[in-house]
Design a protein around this motif. Structure first.
Motif, PDB file in Angstrom:
ATOM      1  N   ASN A  72      -1.345  22.464   7.249  1.00  0.00           N
ATOM      2  CA  ASN A  72      -2.610  21.744   7.400  1.00  0.00           C
ATOM      3  C   ASN A  72      -3.356  22.109   8.671  1.00  0.00           C
ATOM      4  OD1 ASN A  72      -2.247  20.350   5.004  1.00  0.00           O
ATOM      5  ND2 ASN A  72      -1.027  18.781   6.006  1.00  0.00           N
ATOM      6  N   THR A  73      -2.875  23.087   9.399  1.00  0.00           N
ATOM      7  CA  THR A  73      -3.504  23.479  10.651  1.00  0.00           C
ATOM      8  C   THR A  73      -4.644  24.451  10.372  1.00  0.00           C
ATOM      9  OG1 THR A  73      -1.402  23.240  11.793  1.00  0.00           O
ATOM     10  CG2 THR A  73      -3.105  24.503  12.908  1.00  0.00           C
ATOM     11  N   PRO A  74      -5.846  24.155  10.872  1.00  0.00           N
ATOM     12  CA  PRO A  74      -6.965  25.090  10.678  1.00  0.00           C
ATOM     13  C   PRO A  74      -6.756  26.359  11.489  1.00  0.00           C
ATOM     14  CG  PRO A  74      -7.642  23.250  12.055  1.00  0.00           C
ATOM     15  CD  PRO A  74      -6.252  22.950  11.593  1.00  0.00           C
ATOM     16  N   THR A  75      -7.269  27.473  10.967  1.00  0.00           N
ATOM     17  CA  THR A  75      -7.129  28.758  11.654  1.00  0.00           C
ATOM     18  C   THR A  75      -8.462  29.326  12.095  1.00  0.00           C
ATOM     19  OG1 THR A  75      -7.230  29.940   9.556  1.00  0.00           O
ATOM     20  CG2 THR A  75      -5.035  29.365  10.397  1.00  0.00           C
ATOM     21  N   LYS A  76      -9.562  28.780  11.566  1.00  0.00           N
ATOM     22  CA  LYS A  76     -10.869  29.322  11.930  1.00  0.00           C
ATOM     23  C   LYS A  76     -11.942  28.249  11.898  1.00  0.00           C
ATOM     24  CE  LYS A  76     -11.452  30.981   7.212  1.00  0.00           C
ATOM     25  NZ  LYS A  76     -11.573  32.144   6.367  1.00  0.00           N
ATOM     26  N   ALA A  90     -12.044  32.604  15.269  1.00  0.00           N
ATOM     27  CA  ALA A  90     -10.621  32.309  15.100  1.00  0.00           C
ATOM     28  C   ALA A  90     -10.186  31.255  16.110  1.00  0.00           C
ATOM     29  CB  ALA A  90      -9.805  33.581  15.281  1.00  0.00           C
ATOM     30  N   LEU A  91      -9.396  30.295  15.640  1.00  0.00           N
ATOM     31  CA  LEU A  91      -8.892  29.234  16.514  1.00  0.00           C
ATOM     32  C   LEU A  91      -7.551  29.688  17.074  1.00  0.00           C
ATOM     33  CD1 LEU A  91      -9.674  26.145  14.278  1.00  0.00           C
ATOM     34  CD2 LEU A  91     -11.008  27.038  16.182  1.00  0.00           C
ATOM     35  N   GLN A  92      -7.496  29.892  18.378  1.00  0.00           N
ATOM     36  CA  GLN A  92      -6.270  30.374  19.002  1.00  0.00           C
ATOM     37  C   GLN A  92      -5.833  29.464  20.132  1.00  0.00           C
ATOM     38  OE1 GLN A  92      -7.335  34.339  20.142  1.00  0.00           O
ATOM     39  NE2 GLN A  92      -7.130  35.128  18.067  1.00  0.00           N
ATOM     40  N   GLY A  93      -6.202  28.212  20.068  1.00  0.00           N
ATOM     41  CA  GLY A  93      -5.773  27.268  21.082  1.00  0.00           C
ATOM     42  C   GLY A  93      -6.713  27.129  22.262  1.00  0.00           C
ATOM     43  N   GLN A  94      -7.831  27.857  22.265  1.00  0.00           N
ATOM     44  CA  GLN A  94      -8.764  27.777  23.379  1.00  0.00           C
ATOM     45  C   GLN A  94      -9.880  26.785  23.055  1.00  0.00           C
ATOM     46  OE1 GLN A  94      -8.782  30.222  21.147  1.00  0.00           O
ATOM     47  NE2 GLN A  94     -10.841  30.980  20.803  1.00  0.00           N
ATOM     48  N   ILE A 152     -10.841  16.114  14.169  1.00  0.00           N
ATOM     49  CA  ILE A 152     -11.561  16.742  13.055  1.00  0.00           C
ATOM     50  C   ILE A 152     -10.573  17.020  11.939  1.00  0.00           C
ATOM     51  CG2 ILE A 152     -13.051  18.653  12.393  1.00  0.00           C
ATOM     52  CD1 ILE A 152     -13.306  19.260  15.434  1.00  0.00           C
ATOM     53  N   SER A 153     -10.925  16.600  10.723  1.00  0.00           N
ATOM     54  CA  SER A 153     -10.104  16.948   9.567  1.00  0.00           C
ATOM     55  C   SER A 153     -10.621  18.242   8.953  1.00  0.00           C
ATOM     56  CB  SER A 153     -10.122  15.809   8.547  1.00  0.00           C
ATOM     57  OG  SER A 153     -11.445  15.555   8.137  1.00  0.00           O
ATOM     58  N   ILE A 165     -20.942  23.136  11.113  1.00  0.00           N
ATOM     59  CA  ILE A 165     -19.715  23.888  11.382  1.00  0.00           C
ATOM     60  C   ILE A 165     -18.554  23.145  10.735  1.00  0.00           C
ATOM     61  CG2 ILE A 165     -18.192  24.686  13.235  1.00  0.00           C
ATOM     62  CD1 ILE A 165     -20.735  24.606  15.027  1.00  0.00           C
ATOM     63  N   GLU A 166     -17.578  23.893  10.210  1.00  0.00           N
ATOM     64  CA  GLU A 166     -16.385  23.298   9.613  1.00  0.00           C
ATOM     65  C   GLU A 166     -15.135  24.008  10.101  1.00  0.00           C
ATOM     66  OE1 GLU A 166     -16.664  23.502   5.377  1.00  0.00           O
ATOM     67  OE2 GLU A 166     -18.420  22.213   5.285  1.00  0.00           O
ATOM     68  N   LEU A 167     -14.027  23.265  10.159  1.00  0.00           N
ATOM     69  CA  LEU A 167     -12.717  23.859  10.401  1.00  0.00           C
ATOM     70  C   LEU A 167     -12.113  24.203   9.050  1.00  0.00           C
ATOM     71  CD1 LEU A 167     -11.103  21.585  13.138  1.00  0.00           C
ATOM     72  CD2 LEU A 167     -12.128  23.815  13.427  1.00  0.00           C
ATOM     73  N   ARG A 168     -11.563  25.404   8.934  1.00  0.00           N
ATOM     74  CA  ARG A 168     -10.944  25.834   7.681  1.00  0.00           C
ATOM     75  C   ARG A 168      -9.618  26.537   7.936  1.00  0.00           C
ATOM     76  NH1 ARG A 168     -16.132  28.285   4.413  1.00  0.00           N
ATOM     77  NH2 ARG A 168     -17.260  26.318   4.222  1.00  0.00           N
ATOM     78  N   LYS A 169      -8.838  26.655   6.865  1.00  0.00           N
ATOM     79  CA  LYS A 169      -7.559  27.381   6.958  1.00  0.00           C
ATOM     80  C   LYS A 169      -7.803  28.858   6.984  1.00  0.00           C
ATOM     81  CE  LYS A 169      -4.775  23.977   4.612  1.00  0.00           C
ATOM     82  NZ  LYS A 169      -3.851  23.732   3.565  1.00  0.00           N
TER      83      LYS A 169
END
Length: 169
Positions: A72-76, A90-94, A152-153, A165-169
């Motif tokens: 369930n963790t978003p990646t982008k 890309a979501l890399q923890g920053q 954010i879900s 903007i949306e968070l997605r896998k």
């Protein structure tokens, strides 16, 4: 007045006039062409590669801890509406900053966005949080105006002016 004084004054006036013309052309040019997103992306990608190299060990430890949270963790982060539609980060923890400022992670060319409008960052549990940074027109999460940082879900729209903007896998 002497002839030399008049000539110096004319040349000075001419220099000031040309300086004004050059500044006016630069302002008009920046209004017409806006910011150069391609150059910022190249610098940002090299910075991400350096950050990814520094942060490589911690994500491996998180994945080995539990496969459930990984699904369930978003990646982008994807821009779905606005002038930057289709842009993916890309979501890399920053921390990701959003706004009109040139040093923002995502530069919004939107009249309704503030210079430092909002930020999206991970908390200690791996959940992503959106926070409004005191913007004039507000940041909306699922049609609710943010007053405090909110988690954010996946797929929840974040609206900043005309940009969504949306968070997605």
């Amino acid at each position: 007045m002497s002839e030399l004084t008049l000539t110096v004054m004319r040349l000075g006036f001419l220099a000031v006039l040309w300086l004004f013309v050059i500044v006016a052309v630069q302002v008009i040019r920046s209004d017409l062409f806006g910011t150069r997103v391609t150059q910022r992306g190249a610098r940002r990608d090299s910075g991400r590669q350096q950050q990814a190299a520094r942060q490589a060990p911690p994500p491996q430890r998180q994945q080995s801890g539990g496969g459930r949270r990984g699904r369930n963790t978003p990646t982008k982060l994807v821009v779905t509406e606005g002038t930057l539609t289709g842009t993916t980060v890309a979501l890399q923890g920053q921390t990701i900053t959003l706004g009109r400022a040139h040093d923002s992670t995502i530069v919004l060319d939107d009249d309704y966005a503030s210079s430092r409008h909002a930020r999206i960052y991970p908390d200690r549990d791996g959940q992503w949080i959106v926070e409004d940074l005191g913007s004039t027109n507000g940041t909306y999460l699922d049609r609710t105006r943010l007053t405090t940082p909110m988690p954010i879900s996946l797929g929840a729209p974040i609206r900043i002016g005309k940009t969504v903007i949306e968070l997605r896998k």
